[in-house]
Design a protein around this motif. Structure first.
Motif, mmCIF file in Angstrom:
data_model
loop_
_atom_site.group_PDB
_atom_site.id
_atom_site.type_symbol
_atom_site.label_atom_id
_atom_site.label_comp_id
_atom_site.label_asym_id
_atom_site.label_seq_id
_atom_site.Cartn_x
_atom_site.Cartn_y
_atom_site.Cartn_z
ATOM 1 N N PRO A 1 49.241 53.594 -81.744
ATOM 2 C CA PRO A 1 50.088 54.669 -82.264
ATOM 3 C C PRO A 1 49.211 55.569 -83.195
ATOM 4 O O PRO A 1 48.287 55.150 -83.940
ATOM 5 C CB PRO A 1 50.941 54.000 -83.008
ATOM 6 C CG PRO A 1 51.210 52.540 -82.394
ATOM 7 C CD PRO A 1 49.594 52.240 -81.839
ATOM 8 N N TYR A 2 49.620 56.700 -83.108
ATOM 9 C CA TYR A 2 48.912 57.893 -84.107
ATOM 10 C C TYR A 2 47.290 58.026 -83.931
ATOM 11 O O TYR A 2 46.782 58.693 -84.713
ATOM 12 C CB TYR A 2 49.029 57.613 -85.734
ATOM 13 C CG TYR A 2 50.516 57.300 -85.941
ATOM 14 C CD1 TYR A 2 51.651 58.436 -85.960
ATOM 15 C CD2 TYR A 2 51.073 56.091 -86.260
ATOM 16 C CE1 TYR A 2 52.822 58.040 -86.295
ATOM 17 C CE2 TYR A 2 52.392 55.874 -86.415
ATOM 18 C CZ TYR A 2 53.190 56.837 -86.432
ATOM 19 O OH TYR A 2 54.593 56.831 -86.676
ATOM 20 N N LYS B 1 43.825 59.540 -83.025
ATOM 21 C CA LYS B 1 43.349 60.959 -82.546
ATOM 22 C C LYS B 1 41.834 60.893 -82.424
ATOM 23 O O LYS B 1 41.235 60.563 -83.391
ATOM 24 C CB LYS B 1 43.609 61.998 -83.788
ATOM 25 C CG LYS B 1 45.171 62.044 -84.198
ATOM 26 C CD LYS B 1 45.529 62.949 -85.426
ATOM 27 C CE LYS B 1 46.993 63.073 -85.624
ATOM 28 N NZ LYS B 1 47.706 63.798 -84.692
ATOM 29 N N GLU C 1 39.251 52.798 -82.373
ATOM 30 C CA GLU C 1 40.498 52.395 -82.538
ATOM 31 C C GLU C 1 40.404 50.981 -83.428
ATOM 32 O O GLU C 1 39.608 50.296 -83.479
ATOM 33 C CB GLU C 1 41.108 51.933 -81.200
ATOM 34 C CG GLU C 1 41.190 53.272 -80.259
ATOM 35 C CD GLU C 1 42.037 52.998 -78.941
ATOM 36 O OE1 GLU C 1 43.232 52.672 -78.905
ATOM 37 O OE2 GLU C 1 41.097 53.026 -77.937
ATOM 38 N N ARG D 1 42.117 52.113 -90.001
ATOM 39 C CA ARG D 1 41.846 53.488 -89.910
ATOM 40 C C ARG D 1 41.546 53.884 -91.472
ATOM 41 O O ARG D 1 42.389 53.366 -92.320
ATOM 42 C CB ARG D 1 42.799 54.110 -89.075
ATOM 43 C CG ARG D 1 42.341 53.995 -87.630
ATOM 44 C CD ARG D 1 43.520 54.435 -86.969
ATOM 45 N NE ARG D 1 44.889 53.603 -87.007
ATOM 46 C CZ ARG D 1 45.852 53.789 -85.933
ATOM 47 N NH1 ARG D 1 45.989 54.996 -85.329
ATOM 48 N NH2 ARG D 1 46.929 53.026 -86.068
ATOM 49 N N TYR E 1 43.166 59.872 -91.368
ATOM 50 C CA TYR E 1 44.332 59.086 -91.197
ATOM 51 C C TYR E 1 44.963 58.849 -92.572
ATOM 52 O O TYR E 1 44.354 58.586 -93.286
ATOM 53 C CB TYR E 1 44.155 57.831 -90.242
ATOM 54 C CG TYR E 1 43.809 57.615 -88.984
ATOM 55 C CD1 TYR E 1 44.449 57.978 -88.026
ATOM 56 C CD2 TYR E 1 42.367 57.489 -88.399
ATOM 57 C CE1 TYR E 1 44.298 58.268 -86.502
ATOM 58 C CE2 TYR E 1 41.975 57.682 -87.119
ATOM 59 C CZ TYR E 1 42.830 57.932 -86.131
ATOM 60 O OH TYR E 1 42.717 58.096 -84.963
ATOM 61 N N TYR F 1 49.243 57.205 -94.098
ATOM 62 C CA TYR F 1 50.450 56.270 -93.959
ATOM 63 C C TYR F 1 51.189 57.218 -92.742
ATOM 64 O O TYR F 1 51.279 58.576 -92.921
ATOM 65 C CB TYR F 1 51.067 56.262 -94.974
ATOM 66 C CG TYR F 1 52.594 55.670 -94.638
ATOM 67 C CD1 TYR F 1 52.572 54.188 -94.716
ATOM 68 C CD2 TYR F 1 53.733 56.265 -94.358
ATOM 69 C CE1 TYR F 1 54.035 53.804 -94.460
ATOM 70 C CE2 TYR F 1 54.865 55.847 -94.058
ATOM 71 C CZ TYR F 1 54.999 54.582 -94.141
ATOM 72 O OH TYR F 1 56.212 53.861 -93.865
ATOM 73 N N ALA G 1 49.811 55.455 -90.373
ATOM 74 C CA ALA G 1 48.798 54.839 -89.387
ATOM 75 C C ALA G 1 48.004 53.599 -90.193
ATOM 76 O O ALA G 1 47.691 52.565 -89.398
ATOM 77 C CB ALA G 1 47.818 55.678 -88.964
ATOM 78 N N GLU H 1 56.366 49.835 -87.052
ATOM 79 C CA GLU H 1 56.953 50.696 -85.996
ATOM 80 C C GLU H 1 56.902 49.766 -84.766
ATOM 81 O O GLU H 1 55.628 49.475 -84.168
ATOM 82 C CB GLU H 1 56.112 51.992 -85.763
ATOM 83 C CG GLU H 1 56.589 52.907 -84.713
ATOM 84 C CD GLU H 1 56.095 54.208 -84.638
ATOM 85 O OE1 GLU H 1 56.204 54.691 -83.433
ATOM 86 O OE2 GLU H 1 55.701 54.754 -85.741
#
Length: 268
Positions: free
Chosen positions: A12-13, A15, A22, A75, A79, A81, A83, A132
């Motif tokens: 999630p999130y 980029k 990751e 992260r 990045y 919040y 993430a 999430e």
């Protein structure tokens, strides 16, 4: 064992343009075939980077106590919040989901963080319902709540006595007073908060000691069990503090606290 990505499929999130890997867990597991507690380590770094000296050495120390450990590669800026907090919460769920595989007691999982990593430990322990979740992901069926937390010279507040860099990096430069209040640890304590071991140094020039003192008051107000150790010597970023008089005793104090809270003596 190689490091373990928090999300095998789509993070999630994530980029790619941020040029960060990751998020992942680096394992430091005991190889004795027994079931042990586990503590996940969150290095500090102001949410700007991750301080290596607050990662592997701490995991190795935990291993000497008979505790499995992982270092979380969470992260950092740019990045923000949600993430960053998502990485902390997912790390707890992943370890709990794979506890049998790793030889971990799923009811004995803690988080330990330094400085901004200490803020992430606070948020993971306090805002564990912020996760999430994806119904199709079996890891997300697990609880995000750690059984205990160990904030070390940690950023607690984004309001009074705050560390401005950590707040800006966690919330983004355009953060508001409402956001700073919401993600200050002392404003999130409930009766359901897990036990905490907090330590700080009196003269910390980066994160004022009031972060620890005010957090202890908030825990006391909700009758949450905690240990608080304020040491007279040392500044900031001292990890195990091996050469600092008095402060060097924090690992022994923490080891005794972990043994009691994880009920390690009863396991024999």
């Amino acid at each position: 064992m190689e490091k373990i990505k928090l999300w095998e499929k789509e993070t999630p999130y994530f980029k790619p343009e941020y040029e960060q890997e990751e998020p992942a867990l680096v394992p430091y597991l005991l190889n004795d075939g027994k079931v042990h507690p586990c503590v996940i380590v969150f290095p500090g770094g102001g949410y700007h980077h991750r301080a290596n000296h607050e990662g592997e050495p701490i995991a190795q120390w935990l291993n000497t106590l008979g505790i499995h450990s992982f270092v979380l590669e969470y992260r950092v800026t740019p990045y923000t919040y949600p993430a960053i907090l998502g990485d902390g919460l997912r790390s707890v769920r992943l370890v709990r989901h794979r506890a049998a595989e790793f030889g971990i007691d799923p009811d004995k999982i803690g988080v330990l963080g330094f400085s901004a990593g200490g803020h992430l430990a606070y948020m993971t322990a306090l805002r564990y319902q912020d996760a999430e979740l994806y119904p199709s992901d079996p890891i997300d069926a697990e609880s995000s709540k750690p059984n205990l937390a160990i904030p070390c010279y940690a950023v607690a507040s984004f309001e009074q006595f705050h560390h401005g860099g950590s707040a800006a990096n966690f919330l983004g430069e355009e953060n508001t007073a409402e956001m700073r209040h919401k993600y200050s640890a002392e404003n999130n304590v409930t009766e359901d908060t897990p036990p905490m071991f907090i330590w700080h140094t009196m003269g910390d020039p980066v994160v004022p000691v009031e972060n620890a003192l005010n957090m202890a008051r908030a825990l006391r107000a909700k009758r949450v069990p905690f240990a608080l150790h304020i040491y007279p010597n040392g500044g900031h970023g001292r990890n195990l503090a091996k050469d600092i008089p008095q402060t060097c005793t924090w690992p022994d104090a923490c080891a005794a606290w972990l043994s009691e809270n994880f009920k390690m003596e009863a396991e024999g």
